[in-house]
Design a protein around this motif. Structure first.
Motif, short mmCIF file in Angstrom:
data_model
loop_
_atom_site.label_atom_id
_atom_site.label_comp_id
_atom_site.label_asym_id
_atom_site.label_seq_id
_atom_site.Cartn_x
_atom_site.Cartn_y
_atom_site.Cartn_z
N VAL A 80 5.59 -1.78 -15.53
CA VAL A 80 6.30 -2.86 -14.83
C VAL A 80 5.35 -4.03 -14.66
O VAL A 80 4.18 -3.85 -14.29
N ASP A 81 5.84 -5.24 -14.97
CA ASP A 81 5.03 -6.45 -14.85
C ASP A 81 5.66 -7.38 -13.81
O ASP A 81 6.81 -7.78 -13.94
N PHE A 82 4.88 -7.69 -12.76
CA PHE A 82 5.37 -8.56 -11.69
C PHE A 82 4.80 -9.97 -11.79
O PHE A 82 4.90 -10.74 -10.84
N SER A 83 4.19 -10.30 -12.92
CA SER A 83 3.61 -11.64 -13.06
C SER A 83 4.69 -12.71 -13.03
O SER A 83 4.54 -13.74 -12.36
N ARG A 84 5.79 -12.47 -13.75
CA ARG A 84 6.83 -13.49 -13.82
C ARG A 84 7.54 -13.69 -12.48
O ARG A 84 7.66 -14.82 -12.01
N PRO A 85 8.03 -12.61 -11.83
CA PRO A 85 8.65 -12.84 -10.51
C PRO A 85 7.67 -13.39 -9.49
O PRO A 85 8.04 -14.18 -8.62
N GLY A 86 6.38 -12.98 -9.58
CA GLY A 86 5.39 -13.55 -8.67
C GLY A 86 5.20 -15.03 -8.92
O GLY A 86 5.10 -15.83 -7.98
N THR A 87 5.14 -15.41 -10.20
CA THR A 87 5.02 -16.83 -10.54
C THR A 87 6.26 -17.60 -10.08
O THR A 87 6.15 -18.73 -9.58
N ASN A 147 0.83 -1.22 0.00
CA ASN A 147 0.00 0.00 0.00
C ASN A 147 0.86 1.26 0.00
O ASN A 147 0.56 2.24 -0.70
N ASP A 148 1.93 1.27 0.81
CA ASP A 148 2.81 2.43 0.83
C ASP A 148 3.51 2.62 -0.52
O ASP A 148 3.70 3.75 -0.99
N LEU A 149 3.90 1.50 -1.14
CA LEU A 149 4.53 1.60 -2.46
C LEU A 149 3.55 2.19 -3.48
O LEU A 149 3.92 3.03 -4.31
N LEU A 178 11.33 -1.63 -9.08
CA LEU A 178 11.96 -2.96 -9.23
C LEU A 178 12.89 -3.27 -8.07
O LEU A 178 12.91 -4.40 -7.56
N ASP A 179 13.68 -2.30 -7.63
CA ASP A 179 14.62 -2.53 -6.52
C ASP A 179 13.88 -2.89 -5.24
O ASP A 179 14.26 -3.83 -4.52
N ASP A 231 12.64 16.23 -21.98
CA ASP A 231 12.79 14.79 -21.76
C ASP A 231 12.63 14.42 -20.29
O ASP A 231 13.05 13.33 -19.86
N PHE A 232 12.03 15.31 -19.51
CA PHE A 232 11.92 15.04 -18.08
C PHE A 232 10.99 13.85 -17.80
O PHE A 232 11.27 13.03 -16.92
N ASP A 233 9.88 13.73 -18.55
CA ASP A 233 8.94 12.64 -18.31
C ASP A 233 9.60 11.27 -18.48
O ASP A 233 9.39 10.35 -17.68
N THR A 234 10.43 11.14 -19.52
CA THR A 234 11.11 9.86 -19.76
C THR A 234 12.08 9.54 -18.63
O THR A 234 12.13 8.40 -18.13
N LYS A 235 12.87 10.52 -18.22
CA LYS A 235 13.82 10.29 -17.13
C LYS A 235 13.11 9.98 -15.82
O LYS A 235 13.52 9.09 -15.07
N ALA A 236 12.04 10.72 -15.55
CA ALA A 236 11.30 10.50 -14.30
C ALA A 236 10.67 9.11 -14.28
O ALA A 236 10.69 8.42 -13.25
N ALA A 237 10.10 8.68 -15.42
CA ALA A 237 9.50 7.35 -15.48
C ALA A 237 10.55 6.26 -15.31
O ALA A 237 10.33 5.26 -14.62
N SER A 238 11.73 6.44 -15.92
CA SER A 238 12.80 5.47 -15.78
C SER A 238 13.28 5.38 -14.34
O SER A 238 13.52 4.29 -13.81
#
Length: 735
Positions: free
Chosen positions: A341-348, A256-258, A297-298, A283-290
């Motif tokens: 970001v897709d967490f299906s694979r690490p969750g599986t 929830n906090d994340l 992920l971390d 290009d701020f949106d691209t850098k911010a999203a990255s």
């Protein structure tokens, strides 16, 4: 309807004829009915008369009311006309007065407008003069939002008049106070108790104050990560709690906090509507999203590692599956929230690892159960074999096999809860393939069967003097054979059906063929049985070797009886036969070796014939007898002493007897005999011939080896004189 309207008897119709109606009543009705009809007609007539009278009165009242209304309207219209004339006169008067006022104020209107603008400017200047003190007081009160709002409100005026000397001091004071405000806002990032919402508000204020968004992104995520790490540390302290409670706390706390961090970040930086076009770079949106994706992920990797370690310690599979379902369902919701970001694979992978660990735990339990069963079998054999002959080997074998099979089936039933159709992670094909095929079938069932063959096959290694009862080899051999014939196919078919292995097969999965496992059990059973024959043969051989090596064959007396070691050999072979018969029988078409007198007489005659023929050849000359014997060996069939035995009693006993007699033969070849020593060997071999034939599948093998033993004794004798066969028979029968 037309018929009814033309009916003269219809009292409600237009063509009603009262005379005809009356005549009809007189003909069809009784007097009482006519009187009732009259009363009803009178009643209806009175009712109609009353209704007509009421209707007339109502219409009359309405007519009178309408007349009064018309009379009143004439009077009202006259009064309204007078009022309208008066209103028109008043409007003309107002218009004239308005024109007079406009002409009077025309000269002072511009002066009033100028004074109003001056008043507005003075109020702004007054606000500027009070701005430093207002900012200071609101900062002291920690009312940062109002302070920023006041500064932004006055910023345009400061920018416009900042070059004037009277405003330069105000602008300098405001900038110093503003630096202090920025420092206090940034200091909020380092408070451990600062919530994500408060951090988002501080970042928004700093952005309004034209702080660089790049540094704010990094600083916001850095301090949010500290807060998330605190959540993970709190979650680590709950590892002793119930797994479902642990998963729920992780979802309600860390996840929830994340999500709140992600939502705040997107709102502040990525989806924020800029105040001016120079607020954010192109290009701020691209850098911010990255930067955000790396942050997600971390932190999720830390969360996955923590969940992965926790689910390894769960014993109850049903509770584990419920917890994993909640965990994976929460990840699916997080996937919808995080578009990039897709967490299906690490969750599986986490679910697969949990299932793999559960399979490993069950495999370890099965291995431990197997070891305990083998220890119990050793102890039972050590006690029973010495006291009860075969020691109930068939029952012991059933106790060694059936509990293990039932335990495997129980493990499969325990793991099948992973395949419940309502589970969220069962929608993933890679989970079903990996869990059902790689973990359950190959890792657990096939892995345990390989462990079973390796463990039982390990009893064939080591010295020829084992630390366990040799009967255990026979028992394990029969167990492996039963697995090969019955249990392997049944277990694998049950596994394939229960876990739908054929539906989840793909080119990436490697399936161990059933035939390969059966071949391993066949090979292990064969090795165990061969080793059992070798051990038992060497045990009997050891007695024979010691009996030959410890006797002085050159100074022996004339034989009067069979040596005790030969009787012991027959007794041991008989005991082995009883043990083997409890597990193996002669199912391969072997002839029945009954010990009837005719068979014994036949065998004795064969033996006498051999002795007489050999004696005649040896009596001619020593050289000639050697030549005849060697020529006979060239044309006789060669006997394999240590060849593989078949899975039947006769073949097993034949192998043991061949090893024993071969040892006897080699020991005889190394000794030198006197005449009485040779005759003692003659008595011993004849005694063995009388009793060992019943245990073997081909009695010619026994005859041949015994002839070899006697022939070798003749060759090694200083005075080769054989005893009369009749005397040998008497001694053996008496012995």
């Amino acid at each position: 309807m037309a018929e009814n309207s033309n009916n003269p008897y219809d009292i409600n119709g237009q063509h009603f004829n009262p005379d005809m109606y009356f005549q009809k009543l007189l003909k069809e009705c009784t007097l009482k009915q006519i009187m009732d009809c009259e009363a009803e007609i009178v009643k209806n007539t009175q009712t109609l008369h009353s209704d007509m009278q009421t209707l007339v009165y109502e219409n009359y009242n309405k007519f009178i009311s309408a007349t009064d209304t018309i009379r009143k309207m004439k009077t009202d219209f006259k009064e309204m006309e007078n009022s309208m004339d008066l209103l028109a006169q008043n409007m003309d008067s107002i218009t004239s007065f308005s024109e007079q006022i406009s002409s009077t104020l025309q000269g002072t209107r511009q002066q009033i407008s100028r004074l109003s603008s001056v008043h507005t400017l003075l109020r702004k200047l007054q606000f500027l003069f009070k701005l430093p003190s207002n900012l200071k007081s609101k900062i002291n009160e920690e009312n940062y939002t109002e302070a920023v709002k006041d500064y932004i409100h006055a910023q345009s005026v400061l920018n416009q008049y900042g070059n004037m000397p009277s405003f330069q001091g105000i602008q300098k004071d405001c900038e110093e106070i503003l630096d202090e405000l920025k420092g206090k806002l940034r200091a909020q990032f380092h408070k451990k108790d600062a919530s994500t919402k408060s951090l988002a508000e501080n970042v928004d204020l700093l952005l309004q104050l034209k702080e660089p968004p790049d540094s704010l992104c990094a600083e916001f995520l850095q301090n949010s990560e500290l807060h998330l790490n605190d959540q993970l540390n709190s979650l680590k302290d709950m590892c002793e709690n119930d797994i479902i409670e642990f998963i729920d706390m992780g979802s309600s706390g860390f996840i929830n906090d994340l999500c709140l961090v992600i939502a705040s970040y997107n709102e502040m930086f990525i989806n924020r509507k800029p105040i001016d076009e120079n607020e954010f770079a192109d290009d701020f949106d691209t850098k911010a999203a990255s930067l955000l994706n790396k942050f997600i992920l971390d932190n999720m990797k830390k969360y996955f590692d923590l969940i992965g370690k926790r689910v390894e310690d769960v014993v109850d599979t049903a509770i584990l599956v419920r917890a994993l379902d909640r965990f994976y369902g929460r990840l699916q919701a997080l996937n919808k929230f995080c578009q990039d970001v897709d967490f299906s694979r690490p969750g599986t992978d986490t679910v697969i690892n949990a299932g793999r660990k559960q399979c490993r735990n069950h495999l370890h339990a099965l291995k431990q159960h197997l070891n305990e069963s083998l220890v119990k079998a050793k102890q039972a054999l050590a006690i029973k074999v010495t006291s009860e002959g075969d020691g109930g080997l068939a029952e012991l074998q059933a106790l060694l096999i059936m509990p293990t099979i039932e335990k495997i089936k129980g493990v499969l039933q325990d793991l099948v809860v992973f395949l419940q159709p309502d589970l969220s992670f069962n929608l993933r094909t890679e989970f079903l393939q990996s869990f059902c095929i790689d973990e359950v079938r190959e890792g657990l069932v096939v892995g345990f069967l390989h462990h079973l063959t390796a463990t039982t096959g390990g009893f064939c290694n080591g010295s020829d003097v084992p630390k366990f009862p040799p009967t255990l080899l026979l028992l394990l051999s029969k167990m492996c054979l039963d697995y090969k014939l019955n249990n392997v196919q049944s277990l694998l078919n049950s596994t394939d059906e229960l876990f739908n292995i054929t539906n989840y097969m793909s080119s990436d999965n490697i399936i161990t063929p059933n035939s390969e496992i059966c071949d391993n059990f066949q090979k292990t059973a064969q090795n165990l049985l061969n080793h059992y024959v070798r051990i038992q043969g060497l045990a009997v051989s050891q007695m024979l070797r010691k009996s030959i090596e410890t006797r002085d064959w050159l100074h022996t007396i004339e034989p009067r009886t069979v040596r005790a070691v030969m009787k012991r050999v027959v007794e041991d072979i008989t005991a082995i036969d009883s043990q083997v018969a409890a597990l193996y029988d002669d199912t391969d078409g072997q002839v029945d070796r009954s010990s009837d007198s005719s068979k014994k007489t036949y065998s004795a005659n064969i033996s006498r014939h051999h002795y007489r023929s050999n004696w005649s050849s040896y009596a001619s000359s020593h050289i000639d007898s050697s030549l005849v014997t060697n020529i006979h060996k060239l044309f006789s069939e060669r006997i394999e002493i240590f060849s593989s035995v078949q899975f039947n009693k006769a073949s097993i006993l034949t192998g043991i007897i061949k090893i024993s007699l071969k040892t006897f033969l080699e020991c005889v070849r190394l000794r030198t005999f006197s005449k009485y020593g040779l005759q003692q060997i003659q008595v011993d071999t004849h005694y063995l011939q009388l009793y060992l034939w019943r245990f073997v599948s081909d009695e010619n093998v026994v005859h041949f080896l015994l002839d070899e033993i006697l022939g070798s004794a003749v060759h090694r004798c200083l005075e080769a004189v054989l005893m009369e066969p009749s005397v040998v028979d008497i001694i053996c029968e008496r012995g």
